[in-house]
Design a protein around this motif. Sequence first.
Motif, PDB file in Angstrom:
ATOM      1  N   HIS A  52       0.913  -1.001   0.410  1.00 24.59           N
ATOM      2  CA  HIS A  52      -0.410   0.628  -0.130  1.00 24.59           C
ATOM      3  C   HIS A  52       0.755   0.916   0.003  1.00 24.59           C
ATOM      4  O   HIS A  52       0.884   2.283  -0.923  1.00 24.59           O
ATOM      5  N   ALA A  53       2.200   1.291   0.507  1.00 25.84           N
ATOM      6  CA  ALA A  53       2.714   2.466   0.947  1.00 25.84           C
ATOM      7  C   ALA A  53       3.171   3.045  -0.386  1.00 25.84           C
ATOM      8  O   ALA A  53       3.301   3.384  -1.228  1.00 25.84           O
ATOM      9  N   GLU A  56       1.378   4.458  -2.974  1.00 20.33           N
ATOM     10  CA  GLU A  56       1.002   5.810  -2.705  1.00 20.33           C
ATOM     11  C   GLU A  56       1.853   6.360  -3.483  1.00 20.33           C
ATOM     12  O   GLU A  56       1.858   7.526  -4.189  1.00 20.33           O
ATOM     13  N   ALA A  57       3.360   6.227  -2.774  1.00 19.50           N
ATOM     14  CA  ALA A  57       4.309   6.500  -3.279  1.00 19.50           C
ATOM     15  C   ALA A  57       4.353   7.276  -4.745  1.00 19.50           C
ATOM     16  O   ALA A  57       4.280   7.975  -5.764  1.00 19.50           O
ATOM     17  N   PHE A  59       1.733   6.439  -7.052  1.00 22.40           N
ATOM     18  CA  PHE A  59       0.533   7.417  -7.834  1.00 22.40           C
ATOM     19  C   PHE A  59       0.889   8.959  -7.257  1.00 22.40           C
ATOM     20  O   PHE A  59       0.546   9.639  -7.827  1.00 22.40           O
ATOM     21  N   SER A  60       1.826   9.094  -6.306  1.00 20.98           N
ATOM     22  CA  SER A  60       2.400  10.365  -6.115  1.00 20.98           C
ATOM     23  C   SER A  60       3.468  11.216  -6.656  1.00 20.98           C
ATOM     24  O   SER A  60       3.619  11.662  -6.871  1.00 20.98           O
ATOM     25  N   TRP A  64       9.181   4.668  -5.629  1.00 24.18           N
ATOM     26  CA  TRP A  64       8.710   4.020  -4.303  1.00 24.18           C
ATOM     27  C   TRP A  64       9.589   2.821  -4.356  1.00 24.18           C
ATOM     28  O   TRP A  64      10.024   2.511  -2.885  1.00 24.18           O
TER      29      TRP A  64
END
Length: 79
Positions: A52-53, A56-57, A59-60, A64
């Motif tokens: 998940h983390a 998120e990285a 997609f930002s 990652w």
Amino acid sequence: MVHRDDGFRRWRADRLKLLFWDGTGLVMAYKRLEETTFTWPAIRDGLMSLNHAQFEALFSGLDWCKVKALTARPPTVAE
């Protein structure tokens, strides 16, 4: 020039299409980065795997690979 687009990530790595299930239906998101590119994970057995983390990285627009899980030590009892 060869153009490659597998439908969800672009060869230039600046665009991403995403399908996910939100519990009530499928949602499609599209994101294009203006000044950088996505850092894609390796494809193994036809899959890219991210926690998940890391997702998120990605997609930002962050790298990652630099996301590390933190280990929290349990609190000590105050005397």
